[in-house]
Write an enzyme that holds these catalytic residues in place. Structure first.
Site, short mmCIF file in Angstrom:
data_model
loop_
_atom_site.label_atom_id
_atom_site.label_comp_id
_atom_site.label_asym_id
_atom_site.label_seq_id
_atom_site.Cartn_x
_atom_site.Cartn_y
_atom_site.Cartn_z
N LEU A 105 0.88 -1.17 0.00
CA LEU A 105 0.00 0.00 0.00
C LEU A 105 0.91 1.22 0.00
O LEU A 105 1.97 1.21 0.66
CB LEU A 105 -0.90 0.01 1.24
CG LEU A 105 -2.04 -1.01 1.28
CD1 LEU A 105 -2.84 -0.90 2.57
CD2 LEU A 105 -2.98 -0.88 0.08
N ASP A 106 0.52 2.26 -0.72
CA ASP A 106 1.31 3.49 -0.74
C ASP A 106 1.39 4.07 0.68
O ASP A 106 0.52 3.79 1.51
CB ASP A 106 0.66 4.53 -1.65
CG ASP A 106 0.60 4.07 -3.10
OD1 ASP A 106 1.42 3.20 -3.47
OD2 ASP A 106 -0.27 4.56 -3.83
N ALA A 107 2.36 4.94 0.90
CA ALA A 107 2.54 5.53 2.24
C ALA A 107 1.27 6.25 2.70
O ALA A 107 0.91 6.19 3.88
CB ALA A 107 3.72 6.50 2.22
#
Ligand code: URA
Length: 227
Positions: A105-107
């Site tokens: 998952l992206d930051a």
């Protein structure tokens, strides 16, 4: 199983450190103190583990599966560049164990993230062949109508990709909230799909991965699950 080996498998320390802890009466299992270095345990019977009186999470063996409700501001990486690693959310002994996130998952994305030491499981969950559905709650920058859902379900061409990718489902909960289901896990897939369909992602939350949801789990919270 030898107690010191069990402790090693829990990430407590090296062989030498674990033997030292046992011999010095620092280890209690199921409330019982063990001081004999030749002690053995049945891993499946261990319900509680204390080291120096501190209660530690008991990691299931040989495989474990963790459901994390990922908060924003953490990188899905063992070697983060900008933000802390999601692995920093786990206790020290667990961080010493080999484990990988199931996809990324992206930051700035929140929600369901699975973590495991089972490579086969990881592969099956992430391979596009297995079509595991992932449900995202997308906050959009611009008001949308049914056209957006139709476009996403028909398929959009991602920048730098030759194939078009289609949503398994797309429903508008309100003009700015899109519930999007995809079965692949391409790089920045949701953000790129929404951009290709002419809108923009403001916030992204993964509500479901397969059957797993973040229900009853606070942001940053995690639990072992049975797969
Ligand atoms: N798609 C994205 O764009 N970002 C994520 O974090 C997950 C899916």
């Amino acid at each position: 199983m030898q107690l010191f080996k069990y402790l090693q498998s829990q990430g407590i320390g090296t062989r030498k450190e674990c033997l030292w802890l046992i011999e010095n009466g620092c280890i209690a299992i199921n409330g019982v103190l063990y001081s004999n270095p030749h002690s053995t345990v049945q891993p499946e019977e261990v319900k509680s583990l204390e080291v120096n009186g501190e209660s530690l999470a008991v990691v299931p063996m040989p495989y474990f599966y963790i459901l994390l409700n990922k908060p924003a501001g953490y990188e899905t990486s063992h070697k983060p560049q900008q933000y802390p690693s999601i692995f920093s959310l786990f206790p020290d002994h667990m961080r010493r164990l080999p484990m990988q996130a199931v996809g990324r998952l992206d930051a700035d994305t929140t929600g369901v993230l699975l973590i495991t030491n089972d490579g086969g499981f990881n592969h099956r969950q992430t391979s596009p062949k297995h079509k595991v559905p992932k449900l995202y709650r997308v906050t959009l920058k611009h008001d949308a109508d049914e056209t957006l859902c139709t476009t996403l379900k028909n398929g959009v061409l991602l920048h730098d990709d030759n194939e078009s990718v289609a949503a398994a489902d797309a429903v508008l909960e309100s003009p700015r909230i899109l519930l999007l289901t995809i079965t692949e896990g391409k790089y920045h897939q949701v953000k790129r799909m929404v951009a290709a369909a002419g809108n923009r992602v403001e916030q992204l939350h993964r509500s479901k991965f397969g059957n797993q949801t973040t229900e009853n789990l606070p942001e940053g919270g995690w639990k072992f699950i049975v797969m």
